[in-house]
Design a protein around this motif. Sequence first.
Motif, mmCIF file in Angstrom:
data_model
loop_
_atom_site.group_PDB
_atom_site.id
_atom_site.type_symbol
_atom_site.label_atom_id
_atom_site.label_comp_id
_atom_site.label_asym_id
_atom_site.label_seq_id
_atom_site.Cartn_x
_atom_site.Cartn_y
_atom_site.Cartn_z
ATOM 1 N N ARG A 63 -51.194 -0.044 -2.779
ATOM 2 C CA ARG A 63 -51.474 -1.269 -3.538
ATOM 3 C C ARG A 63 -52.517 -1.011 -4.630
ATOM 4 O O ARG A 63 -52.383 -1.522 -5.743
ATOM 5 C CB ARG A 63 -51.973 -2.384 -2.602
ATOM 6 N N ILE A 64 -53.546 -0.231 -4.301
ATOM 7 C CA ILE A 64 -54.573 0.099 -5.303
ATOM 8 C C ILE A 64 -53.956 0.927 -6.428
ATOM 9 O O ILE A 64 -54.222 0.689 -7.609
ATOM 10 C CB ILE A 64 -55.768 0.836 -4.649
ATOM 11 N N ASN A 65 -53.104 1.884 -6.069
ATOM 12 C CA ASN A 65 -52.437 2.724 -7.067
ATOM 13 C C ASN A 65 -51.559 1.877 -7.998
ATOM 14 O O ASN A 65 -51.528 2.093 -9.208
ATOM 15 C CB ASN A 65 -51.620 3.811 -6.371
ATOM 16 N N THR A 66 -50.857 0.900 -7.430
ATOM 17 C CA THR A 66 -50.025 0.002 -8.241
ATOM 18 C C THR A 66 -50.888 -0.790 -9.227
ATOM 19 O O THR A 66 -50.542 -0.913 -10.403
ATOM 20 C CB THR A 66 -49.227 -0.960 -7.339
ATOM 21 N N TYR A 67 -52.007 -1.305 -8.747
ATOM 22 C CA TYR A 67 -52.923 -2.061 -9.608
ATOM 23 C C TYR A 67 -53.436 -1.186 -10.754
ATOM 24 O O TYR A 67 -53.429 -1.604 -11.919
ATOM 25 C CB TYR A 67 -54.086 -2.603 -8.767
ATOM 26 N N ILE A 68 -53.855 0.031 -10.433
ATOM 27 C CA ILE A 68 -54.357 0.966 -11.455
ATOM 28 C C ILE A 68 -53.262 1.292 -12.467
ATOM 29 O O ILE A 68 -53.510 1.333 -13.679
ATOM 30 C CB ILE A 68 -54.929 2.241 -10.800
ATOM 31 N N THR A 69 -52.035 1.515 -11.984
ATOM 32 C CA THR A 69 -50.907 1.806 -12.882
ATOM 33 C C THR A 69 -50.662 0.650 -13.836
ATOM 34 O O THR A 69 -50.461 0.853 -15.041
ATOM 35 C CB THR A 69 -49.633 2.112 -12.061
ATOM 36 N N LEU A 70 -50.676 -0.573 -13.323
ATOM 37 C CA LEU A 70 -50.468 -1.745 -14.181
ATOM 38 C C LEU A 70 -51.551 -1.864 -15.248
ATOM 39 O O LEU A 70 -51.259 -2.162 -16.410
ATOM 40 C CB LEU A 70 -50.429 -3.020 -13.334
ATOM 41 N N LYS A 71 -52.804 -1.602 -14.865
ATOM 42 C CA LYS A 71 -53.900 -1.647 -15.835
ATOM 43 C C LYS A 71 -53.710 -0.579 -16.910
ATOM 44 O O LYS A 71 -53.928 -0.829 -18.094
ATOM 45 C CB LYS A 71 -55.252 -1.451 -15.132
ATOM 46 N N LYS A 72 -53.272 0.617 -16.504
ATOM 47 C CA LYS A 72 -53.033 1.704 -17.465
ATOM 48 C C LYS A 72 -51.881 1.358 -18.404
ATOM 49 O O LYS A 72 -51.953 1.631 -19.610
ATOM 50 C CB LYS A 72 -52.717 3.008 -16.732
ATOM 51 N N ILE A 73 -50.824 0.756 -17.857
ATOM 52 C CA ILE A 73 -49.683 0.373 -18.691
ATOM 53 C C ILE A 73 -50.114 -0.671 -19.717
ATOM 54 O O ILE A 73 -49.786 -0.567 -20.903
ATOM 55 C CB ILE A 73 -48.499 -0.127 -17.833
ATOM 56 N N LYS A 74 -50.877 -1.667 -19.281
ATOM 57 C CA LYS A 74 -51.334 -2.697 -20.233
ATOM 58 C C LYS A 74 -52.220 -2.076 -21.302
ATOM 59 O O LYS A 74 -52.068 -2.364 -22.495
ATOM 60 C CB LYS A 74 -52.078 -3.816 -19.521
ATOM 61 N N SER A 75 -53.125 -1.207 -20.899
ATOM 62 C CA SER A 75 -54.009 -0.544 -21.848
ATOM 63 C C SER A 75 -53.204 0.269 -22.863
ATOM 64 O O SER A 75 -53.487 0.235 -24.071
ATOM 65 C CB SER A 75 -54.980 0.365 -21.087
ATOM 66 N N TYR A 76 -52.179 0.970 -22.388
ATOM 67 C CA TYR A 76 -51.309 1.754 -23.269
ATOM 68 C C TYR A 76 -50.615 0.837 -24.281
ATOM 69 O O TYR A 76 -50.565 1.145 -25.470
ATOM 70 C CB TYR A 76 -50.273 2.501 -22.427
ATOM 71 N N VAL A 78 -51.520 -2.132 -25.349
ATOM 72 C CA VAL A 78 -52.497 -2.694 -26.289
ATOM 73 C C VAL A 78 -52.910 -1.625 -27.307
ATOM 74 O O VAL A 78 -52.929 -1.875 -28.512
ATOM 75 C CB VAL A 78 -53.731 -3.254 -25.537
ATOM 76 N N ASN A 79 -53.237 -0.424 -26.827
ATOM 77 C CA ASN A 79 -53.693 0.658 -27.718
ATOM 78 C C ASN A 79 -52.617 1.089 -28.718
ATOM 79 O O ASN A 79 -52.933 1.561 -29.804
ATOM 80 C CB ASN A 79 -54.160 1.869 -26.914
ATOM 81 N N ASN A 80 -51.344 0.951 -28.340
ATOM 82 C CA ASN A 80 -50.247 1.348 -29.225
ATOM 83 C C ASN A 80 -49.638 0.165 -29.977
ATOM 84 O O ASN A 80 -48.584 0.307 -30.593
ATOM 85 C CB ASN A 80 -49.163 2.088 -28.422
ATOM 86 N N ASN A 81 -50.301 -0.990 -29.893
ATOM 87 C CA ASN A 81 -49.886 -2.201 -30.619
ATOM 88 C C ASN A 81 -48.431 -2.608 -30.363
ATOM 89 O O ASN A 81 -47.730 -3.026 -31.284
ATOM 90 C CB ASN A 81 -50.124 -2.030 -32.130
ATOM 91 N N ILE A 82 -47.975 -2.486 -29.120
ATOM 92 C CA ILE A 82 -46.596 -2.914 -28.825
ATOM 93 C C ILE A 82 -46.526 -4.003 -27.754
ATOM 94 O O ILE A 82 -45.438 -4.424 -27.390
ATOM 95 C CB ILE A 82 -45.680 -1.721 -28.437
ATOM 96 N N LEU A 83 -47.664 -4.463 -27.289
ATOM 97 C CA LEU A 83 -47.668 -5.500 -26.254
ATOM 98 C C LEU A 83 -46.893 -6.738 -26.710
ATOM 99 O O LEU A 83 -46.132 -7.312 -25.937
ATOM 100 C CB LEU A 83 -49.102 -5.880 -25.870
ATOM 101 N N ASP A 84 -47.064 -7.119 -27.969
ATOM 102 C CA ASP A 84 -46.380 -8.311 -28.490
ATOM 103 C C ASP A 84 -44.928 -8.041 -28.867
ATOM 104 O O ASP A 84 -44.190 -8.977 -29.174
ATOM 105 C CB ASP A 84 -47.128 -8.852 -29.717
ATOM 106 N N ARG A 85 -44.510 -6.777 -28.845
ATOM 107 C CA ARG A 85 -43.149 -6.428 -29.261
ATOM 108 C C ARG A 85 -42.207 -6.104 -28.104
ATOM 109 O O ARG A 85 -41.020 -5.914 -28.321
ATOM 110 C CB ARG A 85 -43.186 -5.230 -30.227
ATOM 111 N N ILE A 86 -42.735 -6.044 -26.883
ATOM 112 C CA ILE A 86 -41.865 -5.658 -25.757
ATOM 113 C C ILE A 86 -40.910 -6.772 -25.344
ATOM 114 O O ILE A 86 -39.867 -6.508 -24.759
ATOM 115 C CB ILE A 86 -42.677 -5.164 -24.528
ATOM 116 N N GLY A 87 -41.253 -8.023 -25.654
ATOM 117 C CA GLY A 87 -40.419 -9.151 -25.237
ATOM 118 C C GLY A 87 -40.694 -9.510 -23.780
ATOM 119 O O GLY A 87 -41.721 -9.140 -23.213
ATOM 120 N N ASN A 88 -39.767 -10.209 -23.168
ATOM 121 C CA ASN A 88 -39.900 -10.602 -21.760
ATOM 122 C C ASN A 88 -39.719 -9.395 -20.848
ATOM 123 O O ASN A 88 -38.970 -8.474 -21.153
ATOM 124 C CB ASN A 88 -38.860 -11.654 -21.392
ATOM 125 N N ILE A 89 -40.383 -9.451 -19.709
ATOM 126 C CA ILE A 89 -40.214 -8.405 -18.695
ATOM 127 C C ILE A 89 -39.045 -8.820 -17.811
ATOM 128 O O ILE A 89 -39.080 -9.854 -17.149
ATOM 129 C CB ILE A 89 -41.500 -8.216 -17.874
#
Length: 197
Positions: A63-76, A78-89
């Motif tokens: 569960r901790i690993n999943t949380y860390i992975t999600l934080k890393k994915i969000k950070s990635y 945001v840093n690559n300016n594609i958060l607003d372009r991915i659309g719906n999950i």
Amino acid sequence: MKKKEKRKLTIDEYIDIAKWDIVIYVIVSVIVLLISLYIGVKYNFYYHLIFIGIIIVIKIGERINTYITLKKIKSYLVNNNILDRIGNIDYWNERYYFLTDNYMIIKHGKVIYSFKYSEIERIYKESYTRLGKHSYAQEYLHIITSDNDFKILIYTTVLVGEDYKDISSYLIEKNPNIKVDKTVKNKKMDVFRIEKR
């Protein structure tokens, strides 16, 4: 009567769910350990505590690993300016990859990758079957882009801590130009040797 469509979650909502999963796992684990300790004291039997403790540590670690992975994915994102372009999950396998309207996002090793479905050149399935004392079957989908080969679990008879499903039709729907190669089958058999006396 039209069926109401389920609302799709955002990456932030998945992060909140993962955080609460950790809290719930810890609370349930404390309760299970207290009950196990009570049984151990009452019947003078403590060996089961080691087994339960190991399982609890593994599950909380997942569960901790999943949380860390999600934080890393969000950070990635945001840093690559594609958060607003991915659309719906559309899909999250609860471990290491997302399928969204416009991108597939995957953690491969320690690196996060994102690519448009149009970048997928070909896919193929690889199945493993082991026959013997501990038989099992597993199937993986290889997703090949011009730069990488990603391998994801799509079927297993083994208990795993992630959601899995065959996403090949989803990928083909997103990109009808994907080439579908023949399935690769790998069979492993335990060899039993009979010795003569």
